[in-house]
Write a protein that holds these residues in place. Structure first.
Motif: not given
Length: 349
Positions: A268-273, A276-286
């Motif tokens: 996932v590069v980005t996904i709407p949540v 809002a556009e959220v990066t896959g890397a952000t979700l992985r880290a969180l």
């Protein structure tokens, strides 16, 4: 700053001081979740806290003085002290920490070359975080590291066989590094892919010609290849809103997530949540996901991520390298597969 020189593997010497050049670009890569290390599932946890004890493992020296024995490297240990050792001694400790010793010999050799290349690049470029040392044992900055005593304790009854196996992987690749345009590459690697590796530009935003997407053959033999992370709904809402502004997490949770933009490896590069556009890397880290290759579902109680593979996905897959070795591929073939267009050359000190 130390100069590291290379010569053609065929034996034709090319005396060249390895300068910054391409490395200036490469070291700007935001090495998210990496720090130069791999993420193999059953690799021993490297702490590097015990004193160096070269009597625990006495690897047989290569015939004559090999390249690894003529290059010294300064290593900053976890206690802040700096010790100098040969490249061969350093690589033994890195390979033992980075890749399971149960892996195929050719996979371990590929890991040894990747580790040597990474160290050569660090030595050439210098390091702001530890100017008094070429490398450190902090995995958020450099490569994993484990002492022979710690490795032996982890391996138990297999210690003698594994010690020799890693010694041979280092010795059989003596002095070999991967280069592109005459420079040692940024030899990044990770644990396991979901069928393909990712292109560096998709993950870090920098287009690196030898870090392109390729097929990777590992699969269900990888421990925890498929994993699930379930986050209670309120915890998800609180954590996300603390990092992402503008997300509307009201209403039915099943409608929070839109269609993701995917990288070449399926990550996932980005996904709407919540709009809002959220990066896959952000979700992985969180949420502690093992990779960005995931699908997500939400209901009134929780958000559930179904994840495949482990790691950032760029460069050499360690389990993929092991699968290729089982198919009969050499370490040279493995490296040239995962690092597009590289040459294998001999480093000299």
């Amino acid at each position: 700053m130390r100069a590291v020189h290379i010569k053609e593997e065929s034996g034709v010497r090319r005396a060249a001081a390895v300068g910054l050049g391409l490395l200036a670009l490469l070291f700007l890569l935001p090495l998210l979740f990496l720090g130069g290390r791999g993420e193999a599932e059953d690799a021993p946890e490297p702490t590097g806290t015990l004193p160096l004890d070269r009597t625990v493992v006495s690897p047989p020296p290569a015939e004559g003085a090999g390249a690894d024995e003529t290059v010294s490297i300064r290593v900053k240990l976890s206690d802040g002290t700096v010790t100098e050792m040969t490249m061969g001694d350093y690589l033994w400790r890195v390979v033992a920490a980075e890749m399971p010793a149960s892996f195929e010999p050719e996979a371990l050799k590929a890991q040894a070359v990747a580790a040597r290349t990474y160290a050569a690049a660090k030595m050439a470029a210098g390091e702001e975080n530890h100017p008094d040392a070429d490398v450190c044992t902090d995995i958020s900055c450099c490569q994993s590291y484990i002492t022979p005593q710690q490795a032996a304790d982890n391996w138990g009854e297999s210690a003698a066989a594994y010690e020799e196996k890693i010694s041979r992987a280092v010795a059989d690749t003596d002095g070999v590094i991967a280069t592109y345009g005459g420079q040692p590459i940024q030899a990044v690697f990770f644990s396991s892919a979901a069928g393909r590796t990712a292109d560096a530009v998709e993950v870090w935003g920098n287009d690196v010609p030898y870090l392109t997407s390729v097929e990777s053959p590992e699969g269900e033999e990888v421990p925890n290849y498929h994993s699930t992370v379930t986050v209670p709904l309120e915890e998800f809402r609180t954590s996300l809103l603390a990092q992402v502004s503008g997300a509307d997490l009201s209403g039915d949770p099943s409608g929070w997530f839109g269609t993701p933009v995917l990288a070449s490896n399926g990550g996932v590069v980005t996904i709407p949540v919540g709009g809002a556009e959220v990066t896959g890397a952000t979700l992985r880290a969180l949420f502690g996901l093992r990779s960005t290759v995931f699908t997500v579902q939400a209901d009134s109680t929780a958000v559930t991520f179904s994840v495949t593979g482990y790691g950032h996905g760029v460069g050499m897959s360690q389990y993929g390298a092991n699968a290729m070795a089982k198919e009969g591929k050499s370490y040279q073939e493995i490296l040239k597969w995962y690092y597009t267009g590289v040459e294998l050359e001999q480093m000299t000190g």
